[in-house]
Structures are given as C-alpha cells and as structure tokens.
Design a protein around this motif. Structure first.
Motif, PDB file in Angstrom:
ATOM      1  N   ALA A 108      -2.189  -7.892  15.262  1.00 13.13           N
ATOM      2  CA  ALA A 108      -1.901  -9.272  14.873  1.00 13.13           C
ATOM      3  C   ALA A 108      -0.413  -9.587  14.852  1.00 13.13           C
ATOM      4  N   ARG A 109       0.438  -8.583  14.965  1.00 13.21           N
ATOM      5  CA  ARG A 109       1.873  -8.809  14.767  1.00 13.21           C
ATOM      6  C   ARG A 109       2.480  -9.638  15.903  1.00 13.21           C
ATOM      7  N   TYR A 110       3.673 -10.156  15.673  1.00 13.51           N
ATOM      8  CA  TYR A 110       4.306 -11.059  16.638  1.00 13.51           C
ATOM      9  C   TYR A 110       4.386 -10.449  18.038  1.00 13.51           C
ATOM     10  N   ASP A 111       4.537  -9.134  18.115  1.00 11.50           N
ATOM     11  CA  ASP A 111       4.654  -8.480  19.424  1.00 11.50           C
ATOM     12  C   ASP A 111       3.329  -7.886  19.899  1.00 11.50           C
ATOM     13  N   GLY A 112       2.251  -8.248  19.221  1.00 13.32           N
ATOM     14  CA  GLY A 112       0.929  -7.758  19.617  1.00 13.32           C
ATOM     15  C   GLY A 112       0.618  -6.364  19.111  1.00 13.32           C
ATOM     16  N   SER A 113       1.480  -5.830  18.272  1.00 17.84           N
ATOM     17  CA  SER A 113       1.246  -4.483  17.745  1.00 17.84           C
ATOM     18  C   SER A 113       0.552  -4.556  16.382  1.00 17.84           C
ATOM     19  N   GLU A 114       0.284  -3.383  15.817  1.00 20.33           N
ATOM     20  CA  GLU A 114      -0.303  -3.308  14.479  1.00 20.33           C
ATOM     21  C   GLU A 114       0.536  -2.381  13.620  1.00 20.33           C
ATOM     22  N   LYS A 115       0.235  -2.302  12.360  1.00 15.30           N
ATOM     23  CA  LYS A 115       0.968  -1.429  11.430  1.00 15.30           C
ATOM     24  C   LYS A 115      -0.033  -0.720  10.535  1.00 15.30           C
ATOM     25  N   LYS A 116      -0.923   0.035  11.164  1.00 16.10           N
ATOM     26  CA  LYS A 116      -1.996   0.670  10.401  1.00 16.10           C
ATOM     27  C   LYS A 116      -1.435   1.503   9.256  1.00 16.10           C
ATOM     28  N   CYS A 117      -2.019   1.290   8.091  1.00 14.20           N
ATOM     29  CA  CYS A 117      -1.563   1.985   6.890  1.00 14.20           C
ATOM     30  C   CYS A 117      -2.703   2.878   6.402  1.00 14.20           C
ATOM     31  N   ASP A 118      -2.540   4.172   6.590  1.00 11.99           N
ATOM     32  CA  ASP A 118      -3.615   5.099   6.235  1.00 11.99           C
ATOM     33  C   ASP A 118      -3.896   5.099   4.731  1.00 11.99           C
ATOM     34  N   THR A 119      -2.858   4.887   3.943  1.00 13.70           N
ATOM     35  CA  THR A 119      -3.053   4.844   2.488  1.00 13.70           C
ATOM     36  C   THR A 119      -3.972   3.679   2.110  1.00 13.70           C
ATOM     37  N   LEU A 120      -3.794   2.556   2.799  1.00  7.69           N
ATOM     38  CA  LEU A 120      -4.658   1.402   2.552  1.00  7.69           C
ATOM     39  C   LEU A 120      -6.075   1.680   3.045  1.00  7.69           C
ATOM     40  N   LEU A 121      -6.185   2.235   4.236  1.00  9.67           N
ATOM     41  CA  LEU A 121      -7.519   2.521   4.780  1.00  9.67           C
ATOM     42  C   LEU A 121      -8.300   3.489   3.894  1.00  9.67           C
ATOM     43  N   ALA A 122      -7.573   4.352   3.202  1.00  7.54           N
ATOM     44  CA  ALA A 122      -8.241   5.325   2.320  1.00  7.54           C
ATOM     45  C   ALA A 122      -8.949   4.642   1.152  1.00  7.54           C
ATOM     46  N   LEU A 123      -8.628   3.370   0.911  1.00  3.96           N
ATOM     47  CA  LEU A 123      -9.280   2.636  -0.179  1.00  3.96           C
ATOM     48  C   LEU A 123     -10.664   2.131   0.197  1.00  3.96           C
ATOM     49  N   ARG A 124     -11.080   2.345   1.460  1.00  5.60           N
ATOM     50  CA  ARG A 124     -12.304   1.691   1.916  1.00  5.60           C
ATOM     51  C   ARG A 124     -13.571   2.209   1.247  1.00  5.60           C
ATOM     52  N   ASP A 125     -13.503   3.366   0.630  1.00  4.55           N
ATOM     53  CA  ASP A 125     -14.685   3.837  -0.110  1.00  4.55           C
ATOM     54  C   ASP A 125     -14.891   3.044  -1.392  1.00  4.55           C
ATOM     55  N   GLU A 126     -13.785   2.511  -1.904  1.00  5.57           N
ATOM     56  CA  GLU A 126     -13.828   1.797  -3.185  1.00  5.57           C
ATOM     57  C   GLU A 126     -13.837   0.283  -3.009  1.00  5.57           C
ATOM     58  N   TYR A 127     -13.223  -0.183  -1.894  1.00  6.21           N
ATOM     59  CA  TYR A 127     -13.055  -1.619  -1.682  1.00  6.21           C
ATOM     60  C   TYR A 127     -13.643  -2.051  -0.345  1.00  6.21           C
ATOM     61  N   ILE A 128     -14.182  -3.248  -0.297  1.00  4.75           N
ATOM     62  CA  ILE A 128     -14.410  -3.930   0.973  1.00  4.75           C
ATOM     63  C   ILE A 128     -13.063  -4.516   1.374  1.00  4.75           C
ATOM     64  N   LEU A 129     -12.552  -4.099   2.530  1.00  6.15           N
ATOM     65  CA  LEU A 129     -11.227  -4.531   2.969  1.00  6.15           C
ATOM     66  C   LEU A 129     -11.388  -5.756   3.863  1.00  6.15           C
ATOM     67  N   VAL A 130     -10.913  -6.902   3.411  1.00  7.29           N
ATOM     68  CA  VAL A 130     -11.057  -8.160   4.158  1.00  7.29           C
ATOM     69  C   VAL A 130      -9.720  -8.485   4.819  1.00  7.29           C
ATOM     70  N   PRO A 131      -9.635  -8.412   6.164  1.00  8.34           N
ATOM     71  CA  PRO A 131      -8.365  -8.650   6.832  1.00  8.34           C
ATOM     72  C   PRO A 131      -8.104 -10.131   7.070  1.00  8.34           C
ATOM     73  N   VAL A 132      -6.835 -10.511   6.958  1.00 10.81           N
ATOM     74  CA  VAL A 132      -6.452 -11.877   7.296  1.00 10.81           C
ATOM     75  C   VAL A 132      -5.018 -11.866   7.820  1.00 10.81           C
ATOM     76  N   CYS A 133      -4.760 -12.711   8.822  1.00 13.50           N
ATOM     77  CA  CYS A 133      -3.387 -12.868   9.318  1.00 13.50           C
ATOM     78  C   CYS A 133      -3.005 -14.343   9.186  1.00 13.50           C
ATOM     79  N   PRO A 134      -2.163 -14.668   8.231  1.00 11.99           N
ATOM     80  CA  PRO A 134      -1.822 -16.075   8.016  1.00 11.99           C
ATOM     81  C   PRO A 134      -1.141 -16.733   9.211  1.00 11.99           C
ATOM     82  N   GLU A 135      -0.410 -15.966   9.989  1.00  9.03           N
ATOM     83  CA  GLU A 135       0.275 -16.589  11.134  1.00  9.03           C
ATOM     84  C   GLU A 135      -0.725 -16.950  12.225  1.00  9.03           C
TER      85      GLU A 135
END
Ligand code: SF4
Length: 141
Positions: free
Chosen positions: A17-44
C-alpha cells in the motif's frame, strides 16, 4: 474466547500500500493474530490516492507531495473514512505505521523531504486520537 479486534495500517501486514508500492511487514504485529483479528486499512488509498503515488509530507496545516500538489483533501477524506470504519468495528487496539504523514503516531517527516523527523502525528492518527488510543508498531516492543 472470541478474538479481540485490532485496526492496523495495511502496509504493516505486508500489503503493498505504500507510496512506492512496497510494504512494511511487521512480524511483531503479525504475531498478534492468534489473539486479535487484524483489520487492515490504508487511509491514503481510501482517500483516493493511487498506488504507487508521489511521497507526501505535512507542511503546516496541509499535505503536499514532492511535486507541490496539494493532497490535503485526500488525506482528510482518508482519515474520516478510517474513523468511520473504526466506529463500525470498535477496535480494541489501533496500531499504525510510525513516521507516515497519515499514520505516524509520535513522529512524522518535517515537510522538507530531507528525511528529518519531528514530534507529531499523521493526519489519520490525529483524528483517531480524539476517540481512541493509537500506538505504532514501534510501541509493540
Ligand atoms: S497511509 Fe498508512 S497504511 Fe497506507 S501505506 Fe502509508 S503508512 Fe501504510
């Protein structure tokens, strides 16, 4: 036990979603998926900007890209759309991408396009903070 809900910057989940078409995957955030439903949004993106797009920074009360196009209304529309989404899903936590002109939580670039940062928040974060606690991926430890 039902999972909690986290509203997160789309690029932190690995979405391009980033301005240059890249991403910034954060493994620490992804590790929360057992506890949270992760809802992605890109305001831009939901503010009507294309991907890829020119990099943008906040200058005073407005947002410009490097070519001096005024993108303030796109950023505001995106912020309002994210707030609408938040009010629908009522997230338990909001985790956004540090230093982005939309999603930055404690730091953003200073408007000079020179890589310098200042203590401030992005346009979406400023709006969400009126209603919710917002943290960045860097606060996850
Ligand atoms: S606006 Fe936010 S979600 Fe979209 S690419 Fe930038 S930091 Fe990621």
């Amino acid at each position: 036990m039902p999972k909690k809900i986290a509203l997160v910057s789309a690029c932190l989940l690995g979405l391009p979603a980033r301005y240059d078409g890249s991403e910034k995957k954060c493994d620490t955030l992804l590790a929360l998926r057992d506890e949270y439903i992760l809802v992605p949004v890109c305001p831009e993106q939901i503010g009507g900007l294309a991907t890829p797009r020119n990099p943008a920074e906040i200058v005073g009360a407005k947002v410009f890209d490097r070519q001096k196009n005024d993108l303030t209304s796109n950023f505001q529309q995106g912020a309002e759309a994210v707030l609408t989404l938040a009010k629908i899903i009522e997230p338990d936590i909001i985790i956004l991408k540090e230093r982005s002109p939309s999603c930055g939580v404690k730091k953003i670039y200073d408007g000079s396009f020179t890589g310098k940062t200042i203590d401030s928040s992005g346009i979406t974060t400023r709006l969400l903070k009126k209603y919710y606690k917002v943290i960045s991926e860097e606060d996850l430890g």
